[in-house]
Write an enzyme that holds these catalytic residues in place. Structure first.
Site, short mmCIF file in Angstrom:
data_model
loop_
_atom_site.label_atom_id
_atom_site.label_comp_id
_atom_site.label_asym_id
_atom_site.label_seq_id
_atom_site.Cartn_x
_atom_site.Cartn_y
_atom_site.Cartn_z
N CYS A 1 0.86 -1.19 0.00
CA CYS A 1 0.00 0.00 0.00
C CYS A 1 0.89 1.23 0.00
O CYS A 1 2.06 1.15 -0.41
CB CYS A 1 -1.00 -0.02 1.16
SG CYS A 1 -0.26 -0.02 2.81
N ASP B 1 -8.27 3.87 1.05
CA ASP B 1 -7.31 4.27 2.08
C ASP B 1 -8.09 4.71 3.31
O ASP B 1 -8.82 5.70 3.27
CB ASP B 1 -6.46 5.42 1.53
CG ASP B 1 -5.39 5.86 2.51
OD1 ASP B 1 -5.44 5.45 3.69
OD2 ASP B 1 -4.51 6.62 2.09
N CYS C 1 -1.56 0.77 7.36
CA CYS C 1 -3.00 0.49 7.49
C CYS C 1 -3.42 -0.76 6.73
O CYS C 1 -3.79 -1.78 7.33
CB CYS C 1 -3.82 1.68 7.00
SG CYS C 1 -3.59 3.19 7.96
N ARG C 2 -3.41 -0.70 5.38
CA ARG C 2 -4.00 -1.77 4.57
C ARG C 2 -3.09 -2.98 4.40
O ARG C 2 -3.52 -4.12 4.65
CB ARG C 2 -4.40 -1.22 3.18
CG ARG C 2 -5.53 -0.21 3.26
CD ARG C 2 -5.68 0.55 1.95
NE ARG C 2 -4.55 1.46 1.76
CZ ARG C 2 -4.36 2.22 0.68
NH1 ARG C 2 -5.25 2.16 -0.32
NH2 ARG C 2 -3.33 3.03 0.60
N SER C 3 -1.86 -2.77 3.92
CA SER C 3 -1.02 -3.95 3.62
C SER C 3 -0.62 -4.75 4.87
O SER C 3 -0.48 -5.97 4.77
CB SER C 3 0.20 -3.58 2.77
OG SER C 3 1.03 -2.63 3.40
N ASN D 1 2.24 1.37 4.34
CA ASN D 1 2.53 0.09 5.01
C ASN D 1 2.25 0.19 6.52
O ASN D 1 2.97 -0.40 7.34
CB ASN D 1 3.97 -0.38 4.75
CG ASN D 1 4.27 -1.80 5.20
OD1 ASN D 1 5.40 -2.11 5.59
ND2 ASN D 1 3.31 -2.68 5.16
P1 4NP Z 1 -1.85 2.77 4.06
O1 4NP Z 1 -2.53 4.10 4.65
O2 4NP Z 1 -1.28 3.13 2.71
O3 4NP Z 1 -2.99 1.82 3.97
O4 4NP Z 1 -0.79 2.35 5.05
C1 4NP Z 1 -1.85 5.32 4.73
C2 4NP Z 1 -1.08 5.59 5.83
C3 4NP Z 1 -0.43 6.81 5.94
C4 4NP Z 1 -0.56 7.75 4.93
C5 4NP Z 1 -1.33 7.47 3.83
C6 4NP Z 1 -1.98 6.24 3.74
N1 4NP Z 1 0.09 9.01 5.05
O5 4NP Z 1 -0.09 9.84 4.15
O6 4NP Z 1 0.83 9.23 6.01
#
Ligand code: 4NP
Length: 149
Positions: free
Chosen positions: A7, A121, A12-14, A10
């Site tokens: 993602c 997201d 939240c989702r992955s 790294n």
């Molecule tokens: P992820 O979510 O891609 O599912 O881990 C996010 C976590 C942090 C951010 C964006 C998406 N950020 O912009 O900090």
């Protein structure tokens, strides 16, 4: 078989995708990892909301630490699953050849073939978003697990 979930952050989702797929596969010959296309959260634990929904479902993801996707991941993994179109494009930008490109898939195409759906997201949303993400990834990982083991 080596599977990488990717993602943006790294956190939240992955990390959820990694934990869920690990919970469904039992062969020692299957390795699952995750990474982010950004290094924004390098070394951090998963988001507390991802840790919480995983825990509710009986999965511990607190051993995980965020890391950035690197080009060597194309050599070290057989399957690379992007959570959304943006991740997919960012990974493909790093591909060196057609073999690298052929490893990259949209994860929800496993449960919803050919639709190129995004795992939304959940970072800026509430807890409901994390449960929604969990459920989508659970369905997709059922299909992946049945294919690879
Ligand atoms: P992820 O979510 O891609 O599912 O881990 C996010 C976590 C942090 C951010 C964006 C998406 N950020 O912009 O900090």
């Amino acid at each position: 078989m080596r599977v990488l979930m990717v993602c943006l952050g790294n956190i939240c989702r992955s990390p959820l995708a990694e934990g869920i797929l690990r919970s469904k596969v039992f062969s020692d010959s299957i390795f699952v990892d995750s990474a982010g296309t950004s290094g924004f959260h390098q070394g951090e634990l998963p988001d507390p909301r991802s840790i919480a929904i995983a825990k509710v479902k009986g999965i511990d993801i607190t051993y995980q630490r965020s890391r950035k996707f690197v080009v060597e991941d194309f050599d070290n993994f057989d399957l690379i699953y992007a959570m959304d179109q943006s991740n997919f494009n960012n990974i493909l930008d790093l591909a060196r050849n057609g073999e690298d490109e052929s490893k990259v898939k949209m994860i929800l195409n496993e449960s919803n073939p050919n639709q190129n759906l995004n795992v939304p997201d959940p970072y800026y949303g509430g807890d409901q978003g994390f449960e929604n993400v969990y459920n989508m990834l659970d369905e997709a990982c059922d299909v992946i697990a049945s294919k690879i083991q």
